[in-house]
Design a protein around this motif. Structure first.
Motif, mmCIF file in Angstrom:
data_model
loop_
_atom_site.group_PDB
_atom_site.id
_atom_site.type_symbol
_atom_site.label_atom_id
_atom_site.label_comp_id
_atom_site.label_asym_id
_atom_site.label_seq_id
_atom_site.Cartn_x
_atom_site.Cartn_y
_atom_site.Cartn_z
ATOM 1 N N PRO A 1 -74.459 42.715 -3.692
ATOM 2 C CA PRO A 1 -73.722 43.879 -3.171
ATOM 3 C C PRO A 1 -74.676 45.068 -2.974
ATOM 4 O O PRO A 1 -75.754 45.124 -3.561
ATOM 5 N N ARG A 2 -74.271 46.009 -2.162
ATOM 6 C CA ARG A 2 -75.085 47.186 -1.899
ATOM 7 C C ARG A 2 -75.329 47.972 -3.184
ATOM 8 O O ARG A 2 -74.436 48.111 -4.017
ATOM 9 N N GLU A 3 -76.547 48.482 -3.318
ATOM 10 C CA GLU A 3 -76.984 49.294 -4.441
ATOM 11 C C GLU A 3 -77.179 48.475 -5.710
ATOM 12 O O GLU A 3 -77.306 49.028 -6.814
ATOM 13 N N PHE A 4 -77.267 47.143 -5.563
ATOM 14 C CA PHE A 4 -77.553 46.290 -6.709
ATOM 15 C C PHE A 4 -78.976 45.770 -6.601
ATOM 16 O O PHE A 4 -79.508 45.550 -5.500
ATOM 17 N N LEU A 5 -79.602 45.574 -7.782
ATOM 18 C CA LEU A 5 -80.996 45.166 -7.855
ATOM 19 C C LEU A 5 -81.120 43.965 -8.790
ATOM 20 O O LEU A 5 -80.543 43.950 -9.875
ATOM 21 N N LEU A 6 -81.889 42.962 -8.325
ATOM 22 C CA LEU A 6 -82.138 41.780 -9.153
ATOM 23 C C LEU A 6 -83.194 42.126 -10.190
ATOM 24 O O LEU A 6 -84.310 42.516 -9.849
#
Length: 348
Positions: A314-319
């Motif tokens: 999703p947008r604004e998510f970081l792995l």
């Protein structure tokens, strides 16, 4: 000689002499006037700049709006020597008419009005011996007078950033004190900043780092100058609360082209799922993650194939932690797939 005769003779002699002197003086005066008129030199149709300024005692309460490059047409006359000296002053723009304008008492209560400033011959600075002549009706300068006021107006950031980023930006102070024409202030809902490319790093938002920059507020509204206090505002990013999500058993799907001749499946059940760790905005529910193997990029080969798993976050998510992306899958021709059991893993 008889006394009476002598007296009359003496009176006649004096009258004759005075008459002769008067006639001589009149003739001399006429000769001088004639000679001086012949020595006059005229310069026609000269444009003289005009500077109109507001009375210093009224500058805190009114603003004068005048047309730029105001000029009047003037003719000058005088002795040739004086005119030659004055011509040099004209060539260096040394002749400027400066007018001090005052708002009359009966108009002190008006918010806006128009007026004409009349330029008189005495307003044209000329040296002694030179006379200025103005054309009646062409010696008026139109002006507009605005009454000044003050208003606290919210600041609007002009930067071209997306609305989602604007929600994470704080302007300090949020409103500034603006002094300008009352009629303009009354209809102004917000005052913009000068267009500024905000140098905020996306990584700063993602890493919860506060960033700031000072931006200047515009100094005019609707083409009229205004005074703004403070003249600059602080634009600051608001660190958004972040949350770490550890999501287990995310099913891996297959992305197949149309009329695909094979049925894909994983070689074991564990290969059909992944565990991921991500960071992003605080949500009430778990974020939706899409994991898939793209089989549309190249023709399929029957048998075992090693493919890479792709993630769509999703947008604004970081792995936060990299996963083992390679998976061994088997491509079974459709005719053979009908005789075997279904593939392990998620359906395409």
């Amino acid at each position: 000689m008889d006394y009476k005769v002598f007296s009359n003779w003496l009176k006649f002699k004096w009258v004759d002499r005075f008459s002769s002197l008067a006639v001589a003086f009149a003739l001399a005066l006429m000769a001088w006037l004639y000679g001086s008129n012949r020595d006059q030199e005229i310069v026609d149709n000269v444009t003289i700049p005009v500077v109109v300024s507001l009375n210093s005692l009224q500058q805190d309460h009114f603003m004068l709006d005048v047309v730029s490059n105001m000029k009047v047409h003037v003719s000058f006359s005088g002795a040739p020597l004086k005119i030659r000296e004055f011509r040099r002053a004209l060539e260096h723009d040394a002749c400027v008419s400066k007018i001090n304008y005052s708002v009359t008492e009966e108009r002190l209560g008006e918010f806006k009005f128009g007026d004409n400033v009349v330029i008189a011959e005495s307003d044209i600075p000329v040296p002694q011996g030179v006379r200025a002549r103005l054309v009646d009706g062409k010696n008026k300068i139109p002006v507009t007078v605005y009454r000044l006021g003050e208003k606290l107006i919210p600041v609007r950031l002009e930067s071209g950033v997306e609305s989602s980023v604007l929600s994470q930006i704080l302007i300090e102070p949020a409103s500034v004190l603006v002094k300008g024409p009352v009629e303009i202030l009354e209809r102004t809902k917000s005052i913009p900043t000068h267009f500024t490319a905000i140098p905020f790093s996306p990584m700063g938002f993602q890493n919860n780092i506060s960033q700031s920059v000072r931006v200047a507020v515009v100094d005019e509204l609707e083409g009229k100058p205004v005074k703004v206090l403070p003249s600059k505002v602080l634009v600051r990013s608001i660190p958004e609360p972040k949350k770490i999500y550890e999501i287990s058993d995310v099913s891996i799907r297959f992305l197949c082209p149309s009329n695909f001749a094979f049925k894909p499946r994983f070689t074991d059940e564990r290969s059909a799922k992944i565990d991921i760790k991500i960071q992003g905005p605080v949500l009430n529910d778990l974020p939706k993650i899409l994991a898939y193997i793209d089989l549309t990029a190249r023709p399929g080969t029957p048998g075992l194939n090693v493919e890479s798993v792709k993630l769509q976050l999703p947008r604004e998510f970081l792995l936060l932690e990299e996963i083992a992306r390679e998976r061994t899958i088997e491509l079974i021709p459709l005719e053979a797939a009908k005789k075997t059991s279904g593939p392990l893993g998620a359906a395409p």
